[in-house]
Design an enzyme around this catalytic site. Structure first.
Site, PDB file in Angstrom:
ATOM      1  N   LYS A  22       0.848  -1.210   0.000  1.00 34.59           N
ATOM      2  CA  LYS A  22       0.000   0.000   0.000  1.00 34.59           C
ATOM      3  C   LYS A  22       0.877   1.253   0.000  1.00 34.59           C
ATOM      4  O   LYS A  22       0.640   2.184  -0.769  1.00 34.59           O
ATOM      5  CB  LYS A  22      -0.885  -0.011   1.244  1.00 34.59           C
ATOM      6  CG  LYS A  22      -1.568   1.312   1.557  1.00 34.59           C
ATOM      7  CD  LYS A  22      -2.498   1.232   2.742  1.00 34.59           C
ATOM      8  CE  LYS A  22      -1.803   1.418   4.052  1.00 34.59           C
ATOM      9  NZ  LYS A  22      -1.488   2.813   4.421  1.00 34.59           N
ATOM     10  N   ASN A  23       1.912   1.244   0.868  1.00 33.12           N
ATOM     11  CA  ASN A  23       2.702   2.459   1.063  1.00 33.12           C
ATOM     12  C   ASN A  23       3.758   2.690  -0.009  1.00 33.12           C
ATOM     13  O   ASN A  23       4.517   3.651   0.067  1.00 33.12           O
ATOM     14  CB  ASN A  23       3.315   2.471   2.471  1.00 33.12           C
ATOM     15  CG  ASN A  23       2.227   2.615   3.520  1.00 33.12           C
ATOM     16  OD1 ASN A  23       1.080   2.978   3.193  1.00 33.12           O
ATOM     17  ND2 ASN A  23       2.531   2.287   4.763  1.00 33.12           N
ATOM     18  N   CYS A 117      -6.043   8.032   9.912  1.00 35.99           N
ATOM     19  CA  CYS A 117      -6.292   7.265  11.150  1.00 35.99           C
ATOM     20  C   CYS A 117      -6.193   8.169  12.389  1.00 35.99           C
ATOM     21  O   CYS A 117      -5.658   9.247  12.360  1.00 35.99           O
ATOM     22  CB  CYS A 117      -5.203   6.206  11.304  1.00 35.99           C
ATOM     23  SG  CYS A 117      -5.507   4.781  10.329  1.00 35.99           S
ATOM     24  N   ARG A 122      -1.188  13.796  13.624  1.00 34.20           N
ATOM     25  CA  ARG A 122      -0.757  13.825  12.217  1.00 34.20           C
ATOM     26  C   ARG A 122      -0.548  15.272  11.711  1.00 34.20           C
ATOM     27  O   ARG A 122      -1.230  15.732  10.801  1.00 34.20           O
ATOM     28  CB  ARG A 122      -1.733  13.075  11.312  1.00 34.20           C
ATOM     29  CG  ARG A 122      -2.169  11.702  11.770  1.00 34.20           C
ATOM     30  CD  ARG A 122      -1.049  10.725  11.997  1.00 34.20           C
ATOM     31  NE  ARG A 122      -0.352  10.289  10.825  1.00 34.20           N
ATOM     32  CZ  ARG A 122      -0.733   9.283  10.050  1.00 34.20           C
ATOM     33  NH1 ARG A 122      -1.854   8.668  10.294  1.00 34.20           N
ATOM     34  NH2 ARG A 122      -0.007   8.914   9.003  1.00 34.20           N
ATOM     35  N   ASP A 305       4.284   0.080  12.198  1.00 34.23           N
ATOM     36  CA  ASP A 305       3.071  -0.537  11.640  1.00 34.23           C
ATOM     37  C   ASP A 305       2.954  -2.001  12.032  1.00 34.23           C
ATOM     38  O   ASP A 305       1.908  -2.617  11.812  1.00 34.23           O
ATOM     39  CB  ASP A 305       3.068  -0.433  10.104  1.00 34.23           C
ATOM     40  CG  ASP A 305       3.017   1.005   9.651  1.00 34.23           C
ATOM     41  OD1 ASP A 305       3.425   1.292   8.512  1.00 34.23           O
ATOM     42  OD2 ASP A 305       2.610   1.860  10.458  1.00 34.23           O
ATOM     43  N   ARG A 398      -8.918  -0.783   4.373  1.00 33.96           N
ATOM     44  CA  ARG A 398      -8.058   0.247   3.768  1.00 33.96           C
ATOM     45  C   ARG A 398      -6.729  -0.365   3.361  1.00 33.96           C
ATOM     46  O   ARG A 398      -6.067   0.121   2.455  1.00 33.96           O
ATOM     47  CB  ARG A 398      -7.767   1.370   4.782  1.00 33.96           C
ATOM     48  CG  ARG A 398      -8.852   2.373   4.990  1.00 33.96           C
ATOM     49  CD  ARG A 398      -8.348   3.464   5.909  1.00 33.96           C
ATOM     50  NE  ARG A 398      -7.019   3.887   5.494  1.00 33.96           N
ATOM     51  CZ  ARG A 398      -6.085   4.316   6.370  1.00 33.96           C
ATOM     52  NH1 ARG A 398      -6.336   4.354   7.651  1.00 33.96           N
ATOM     53  NH2 ARG A 398      -4.901   4.698   5.932  1.00 33.96           N
TER      54      ARG A 398
HETATM   55  C1  EPZ Z   1       3.990   6.811   6.807  1.00 32.53           C
HETATM   56  O1  EPZ Z   1       3.131   7.783   7.389  1.00 32.53           O
HETATM   57  C2  EPZ Z   1       3.119   5.596   6.557  1.00 32.53           C
HETATM   58  N1  EPZ Z   1       2.021   5.948   5.652  1.00 32.53           N
HETATM   59  C3  EPZ Z   1       2.531   5.106   7.886  1.00 32.53           C
HETATM   60  O2  EPZ Z   1       1.786   3.929   7.628  1.00 32.53           O
HETATM   61  C4  EPZ Z   1       3.686   4.774   8.823  1.00 32.53           C
HETATM   62  O3  EPZ Z   1       3.143   4.383  10.074  1.00 32.53           O
HETATM   63  C5  EPZ Z   1       4.567   6.018   9.006  1.00 32.53           C
HETATM   64  O4  EPZ Z   1       5.043   6.461   7.719  1.00 32.53           O
HETATM   65  C6  EPZ Z   1       5.778   5.737   9.873  1.00 32.53           C
HETATM   66  O5  EPZ Z   1       6.515   4.683   9.326  1.00 32.53           O
HETATM   67  C7  EPZ Z   1       2.262   6.014   4.313  1.00 32.53           C
HETATM   68  O6  EPZ Z   1       3.368   5.792   3.830  1.00 32.53           O
HETATM   69  C8  EPZ Z   1       1.098   6.363   3.443  1.00 32.53           C
HETATM   70  P1  EPZ Z   1       5.641  10.130   9.223  1.00 32.53           P
HETATM   71  P2  EPZ Z   1       3.622   9.315   7.505  1.00 32.53           P
HETATM   72  O7  EPZ Z   1       5.547  11.438   8.529  1.00 32.53           O
HETATM   73  O8  EPZ Z   1       4.617   9.615   6.468  1.00 32.53           O
HETATM   74  C9  EPZ Z   1       5.290  13.222  12.720  1.00 32.53           C
HETATM   75  C10 EPZ Z   1      -0.068   2.545   7.725  1.00 32.53           C
HETATM   76  O9  EPZ Z   1      -0.514   1.948   8.710  1.00 32.53           O
HETATM   77  N2  EPZ Z   1       5.098  14.273  11.717  1.00 32.53           N
HETATM   78  O10 EPZ Z   1       6.837   9.256   8.960  1.00 32.53           O
HETATM   79  O11 EPZ Z   1       2.397  10.146   7.612  1.00 32.53           O
HETATM   80  C11 EPZ Z   1       4.153  12.227  12.786  1.00 32.53           C
HETATM   81  O12 EPZ Z   1       3.086  12.718  13.591  1.00 32.53           O
HETATM   82  C12 EPZ Z   1       0.371   3.975   7.863  1.00 32.53           C
HETATM   83  O13 EPZ Z   1       0.118   2.055   6.602  1.00 32.53           O
HETATM   84  C13 EPZ Z   1       5.159  15.596  12.124  1.00 32.53           C
HETATM   85  O14 EPZ Z   1       5.351  15.878  13.300  1.00 32.53           O
HETATM   86  O15 EPZ Z   1       4.343   9.295   8.912  1.00 32.53           O
HETATM   87  C14 EPZ Z   1       4.831  11.035  13.414  1.00 32.53           C
HETATM   88  O16 EPZ Z   1       4.893  11.231  14.816  1.00 32.53           O
HETATM   89  C15 EPZ Z   1       0.002   4.545   9.220  1.00 32.53           C
HETATM   90  N3  EPZ Z   1       4.986  16.583  11.204  1.00 32.53           N
HETATM   91  C16 EPZ Z   1       6.263  11.092  12.842  1.00 32.53           C
HETATM   92  O17 EPZ Z   1       6.419  12.426  12.349  1.00 32.53           O
HETATM   93  C17 EPZ Z   1       4.774  16.307   9.880  1.00 32.53           C
HETATM   94  O18 EPZ Z   1       4.641  17.265   9.081  1.00 32.53           O
HETATM   95  C18 EPZ Z   1       6.483  10.136  11.689  1.00 32.53           C
HETATM   96  O19 EPZ Z   1       5.442  10.362  10.772  1.00 32.53           O
HETATM   97  C19 EPZ Z   1       4.701  14.954   9.475  1.00 32.53           C
HETATM   98  C20 EPZ Z   1       4.876  13.959  10.410  1.00 32.53           C
END
Ligand code: EPZ
Length: 417
Positions: A22-23, A117, A122, A305, A398
């Protein structure tokens, strides 16, 4: 709203083929905005998030034809809109990755506040901060963000916090930006390297993807090429836990074990017996699980995940396991539903729980709070005594294609109603 009904206690057997990631698929679809001409993408998972992303792209003007055997053709040559559909965009957190390709191609994009989610608030501060470095003007409206740039200017950007989609979004934006971009403290997930390899095959100049420093030289144009979505490493790990929990020998095929080495190491340290091949993993029965502490970490660490399935596994392990989830503040609340089923899990704070095992689980009516917790509750139903009913299964659908049919084929007693 559909529910899943599961009768626990069945041993499973047979083979389950892992679907496309998916990702990775979500980003390859978004990347099509950067490309001239038509691409064929194969091994596409048939899941709601992918359908949503395709609806958003079609609404922007993309042409997408579904083909047989999980393949599709996509061309974005006729994209003519800069506003991402409000309803679709706000229901898919990953819609934010469209901003990079849209700015690179059309120099403007209107993004509804992204949804997704409940695993955490986020925020998107990294995207706002990073686009400013690319010379993008940003206006925040009540329900949307308006990004605009005369021409994207390559830049040096250091992530104050590692972000997977942040890395992917800026890497895509930089492929058509003016000059050179250096991304530091970048995410290193396998899906990022796969995306970079695809874009380089289309004419991009990306070096270092899959490491913490990614260097991109902007080019004039990218030409669409065919590509294959890589196996879903999270689906793979989920099925490993499923086989071990149900004391079954199942073969998990079409997977890439090298994409989840840390997870597999922790499974083995916890007592899980596995046979690992080039593109398959077999779970063995009669594993004796011992309590094992984990801390989730960006790749190549223990994937956040896969935290929920591992937490469930630790309810069947002898002793007390500390599960530390520093990445998201909302990813451990599902443990109260496991406690309702008979688990003994103490929440220390939103980022840490202690799992005391082994505990017998009993079937209950529970609702899925999010994608990965949802599949974990389904796995709990497979080992709980009696009947488990799971609500909000749209969360599960999803990310897991046709999951009830695929598990039925392994001998699980599960049906949707
Ligand atoms: C990606 O989400 C994945 N989704 C997530 O998978 C996965 O859990 C996550 O990476 C971590 O590995 C997709 O690839 C579509 P991050 P992403 O930005 O990119 C914070 C699933 O279950 N953050 O790496 O949205 C955030 O809150 C999904 O398939 C900020 O603070 O996650 C988190 O604490 C869920 N500011 C940390 O960074 C921002 O602008 C890591 O988030 C963006 C993120």
């Amino acid at each position: 709203m559909e529910k899943y009904i599961i009768k626990g206690g069945r041993e499973l057997s047979g083979e389950i083929k892992v679907k496309g990631a998916k990702n990775h698929a979500l980003k390859v679809l978004a990347a099509s905005i950067l490309l001239k001409g038509e691409a064929e993408i194969s091994n596409m998972p048939k899941i709601n998030d992918i359908e949503q992303m395709q609806l958003i792209l079609k609404d922007l003007g993309a042409d997408i034809q579904q083909k047989q055997n999980s393949r599709l053709n996509i061309s974005t040559d006729r994209i003519n809109k800069i506003a991402i559909d409000k309803k679709l965009g706000s229901s898919l957190r990953a819609s934010i990755i469209l901003t990079g390709p849209m700015l690179a191609r059309l120099r403007e994009v209107i993004l509804p506040h992204p949804g997704g989610c409940v695993i955490g608030k986020r925020p998107i501060d990294i995207f706002i901060d990073g686009f400013r470095s690319f010379g993008v003007e940003i206006k925040e409206k009540p329900n949307s963000y308006h990004f605009k740039a005369k021409k994207l200017q390559g830049c040096d950007y250091i992530f104050y916090k590692i972000s997977v989609t942040g890395t992917e979004t800026f890497m895509m934006a930089a492929t058509l930006a003016k000059g050179k971009t250096v991304l530091k403290n970048a995410a290193q997930e396998p899906e990022i390297l796969a995306l970079a390899n695809y874009l380089n095959n289309c004419g991009a100049k990306i070096r270092g993807a899959g490491t913490s420093t990614v260097i991109i030289e902007g080019v004039k144009e990218l030409k669409a090429k065919n590509t294959v979505i890589i196996p879903d490493r999270i689906e793979t790990g989920t099925f490993v836990v499923m086989g071990l929990l149900t004391n079954s020998m199942i073969k998990i095929s079409n997977c890439n074990p090298s994409h989840l080495e840390n997870f597999l190491l922790m499974i083995k340290r916890a007592g899980g017996k596995l046979e690992i091949g080039e593109n398959f993993i077999k779970t063995m029965p009669n594993s004796e699980f011992t309590a094992t502490d984990i801390i989730t970490h960006e790749y190549p660490g223990f994937s956040t995940d896969l935290q929920a399935p591992f937490t469930l596994l630790m309810t069947q392990a002898k002793g007390a396991s500390l599960i530390h989830e520093p990445i998201f503040e909302g990813r451990l609340f599902f443990t109260d539903k496991l406690n309702q089923m008979g688990a003994n899990i103490i929440m220390c704070d939103p980022h840490r729980v202690i799992v005391n095992g082994p505990t017998k689980l009993f079937g209950k009516n529970v609702d899925s709070p999010d994608l990965r917790a949802g599949i974990t509750l389904l796995l709990a139903g497979l080992i709980a005594k009696g009947k488990t009913t799971i609500g909000n299964v749209n969360h599960i659908e999803r990310g897991y294609e046709n999951i009830t049919e695929r598990l039925k084929k392994l001998g699980a007693e599960i049906y949707a109603k």
